[in-house]
Design an enzyme around this catalytic site. Structure first.
Site, PDB file in Angstrom:
ATOM      1  N   ASP A 200       0.633  -1.249  -0.074  1.00 29.30           N
ATOM      2  CA  ASP A 200      -0.160  -0.027  -0.125  1.00 29.30           C
ATOM      3  C   ASP A 200       0.708   1.247   0.043  1.00 29.30           C
ATOM      4  OD1 ASP A 200      -1.668   2.340   0.947  1.00 29.30           O
ATOM      5  OD2 ASP A 200      -3.284   0.635   1.222  1.00 29.30           O
ATOM      6  N   ILE A 201       0.697   2.094  -0.983  1.00 33.84           N
ATOM      7  CA  ILE A 201       1.359   3.353  -1.039  1.00 33.84           C
ATOM      8  C   ILE A 201       1.402   4.409   0.179  1.00 33.84           C
ATOM      9  CG2 ILE A 201      -0.176   4.820  -2.359  1.00 33.84           C
ATOM     10  CD1 ILE A 201       1.973   4.964  -4.646  1.00 33.84           C
TER      11      ILE A 201
ATOM     12  N   GLN B 290     -14.496   2.787   1.182  1.00 35.58           N
ATOM     13  CA  GLN B 290     -13.700   2.516   0.126  1.00 35.58           C
ATOM     14  C   GLN B 290     -13.156   3.571  -0.816  1.00 35.58           C
ATOM     15  OE1 GLN B 290     -15.651  -0.743  -2.248  1.00 35.58           O
ATOM     16  NE2 GLN B 290     -13.764  -1.130  -3.362  1.00 35.58           N
TER      17      GLN B 290
ATOM     18  N   HIS C  31     -10.329  -5.086  -2.797  1.00 35.67           N
ATOM     19  CA  HIS C  31      -9.019  -5.237  -2.314  1.00 35.67           C
ATOM     20  C   HIS C  31      -9.365  -5.431  -1.013  1.00 35.67           C
ATOM     21  CE1 HIS C  31      -9.900  -1.049  -2.283  1.00 35.67           C
ATOM     22  NE2 HIS C  31      -9.362  -0.894  -1.242  1.00 35.67           N
TER      23      HIS C  31
ATOM     24  N   HIS D  30      -6.862  -5.439   2.628  1.00 34.63           N
ATOM     25  CA  HIS D  30      -6.043  -4.823   3.547  1.00 34.63           C
ATOM     26  C   HIS D  30      -5.128  -5.934   4.413  1.00 34.63           C
ATOM     27  CE1 HIS D  30      -6.950  -0.675   2.562  1.00 34.63           C
ATOM     28  NE2 HIS D  30      -8.270  -1.240   2.288  1.00 34.63           N
TER      29      HIS D  30
HETATM   30  P1  5GP Z   1      -9.598   1.571   0.353  1.00 33.72           P
HETATM   31  O1  5GP Z   1      -9.829   2.896   0.913  1.00 33.72           O
HETATM   32  O2  5GP Z   1     -10.313   1.788  -0.997  1.00 33.72           O
HETATM   33  O3  5GP Z   1     -10.211   0.404   1.249  1.00 33.72           O
HETATM   34  O4  5GP Z   1      -8.077   1.239   0.119  1.00 33.72           O
HETATM   35  C1  5GP Z   1      -7.395   1.832  -0.867  1.00 33.72           C
HETATM   36  C2  5GP Z   1      -6.066   1.737  -0.494  1.00 33.72           C
HETATM   37  O5  5GP Z   1      -5.180   1.827  -1.734  1.00 33.72           O
HETATM   38  C3  5GP Z   1      -5.555   2.684   0.512  1.00 33.72           C
HETATM   39  O6  5GP Z   1      -5.216   2.143   1.586  1.00 33.72           O
HETATM   40  C4  5GP Z   1      -4.541   3.525  -0.341  1.00 33.72           C
HETATM   41  O7  5GP Z   1      -3.373   3.981   0.452  1.00 33.72           O
HETATM   42  C5  5GP Z   1      -4.014   2.609  -1.446  1.00 33.72           C
HETATM   43  N1  5GP Z   1      -3.681   3.265  -2.523  1.00 33.72           N
HETATM   44  C6  5GP Z   1      -4.142   4.288  -3.356  1.00 33.72           C
HETATM   45  N2  5GP Z   1      -3.668   4.556  -4.304  1.00 33.72           N
HETATM   46  C7  5GP Z   1      -2.722   3.603  -4.520  1.00 33.72           C
HETATM   47  C8  5GP Z   1      -1.858   3.436  -5.489  1.00 33.72           C
HETATM   48  O8  5GP Z   1      -1.578   4.202  -6.781  1.00 33.72           O
HETATM   49  N3  5GP Z   1      -0.824   2.438  -5.215  1.00 33.72           N
HETATM   50  C9  5GP Z   1      -0.889   1.788  -4.278  1.00 33.72           C
HETATM   51  N4  5GP Z   1       0.119   0.625  -4.107  1.00 33.72           N
HETATM   52  N5  5GP Z   1      -1.510   1.863  -3.301  1.00 33.72           N
HETATM   53  C10 5GP Z   1      -2.812   2.694  -3.402  1.00 33.72           C
END
Ligand code: 5GP
Length: 138
Positions: A33-34, A96, A102, A104
């Site tokens: 995660d970035i 999300q 995805h 985590h």
């Molecule tokens: P969500 O909020 O959708 O559950 O999680 C999305 C996750 O993707 C977040 O933890 C965010 O840090 C990660 N993320 C967002 N953009 C990127 C990216 O371009 N590359 C990577 N490796 N992670 C990302």
């Protein structure tokens, strides 16, 4: 809502943008995660285009569960984590932010996850160094 083929994880799957890869098989990909909420924060995604768990096929859900288990074990071993948090958000209302299913995987505890979700970009060199440790633990 129709799956958005321009979302950031779809671009990662196509190789249009880079990621720090941890594991890949026929059906899934895992990468760092970035904007980690803890050192060693990893993500597991299906190669199938599905926005949330509700659109995901049973086969892809099973494949993600298998990969999540592998990644969690590697993260635990590599980083000596006493506990692993696995979570997954469905829909913007749940928090999300990327509309591709995805999971985590975090070496942490729920109480320690004080830092907000996807809030701070990590140094790529630090992410790479942690990824090398995790990859060596598969
Ligand atoms: P969500 O909020 O959708 O559950 O999680 C999305 C996750 O993707 C977040 O933890 C965010 O840090 C990660 N993320 C967002 N953009 C990127 C990216 O371009 N590359 C990577 N490796 N992670 C990302």
């Amino acid at each position: 809502m129709a799956y958005d083929h321009q979302n950031i994880f779809a671009k990662i799957l196509r190789g249009d943008i880079p990621c720090i890869k941890l594991y890949e098989d026929e059906h899934t990909l895992s990468f760092m995660d970035i904007m980690p909420q803890a050192d060693g924060h990893a993500l597991v995604i299906p190669k199938e285009g599905a926005e949330t768990l509700l659109e995901l096929s049973d086969e892809a859900a099973a494949a993600c569960a298998r990969t999540t288990k592998k990644v969690a074990a590697a993260v635990k071993k590599a980083l000596g984590a006493p506990g692993i948090v696995v979570f997954q958000l469905n829909g913007p209302a749940a928090g999300q932010t990327v509309p591709h299913y995805h999971v985590h995987v975090l070496p942490s505890s729920l109480g320690a996850l004080g830092q907000g979700h996807a809030s701070r970009m990590e140094d790529p060199a630090k992410l790479q160094a942690i990824a090398e440790k995790i990859k060596a633990a598969f």
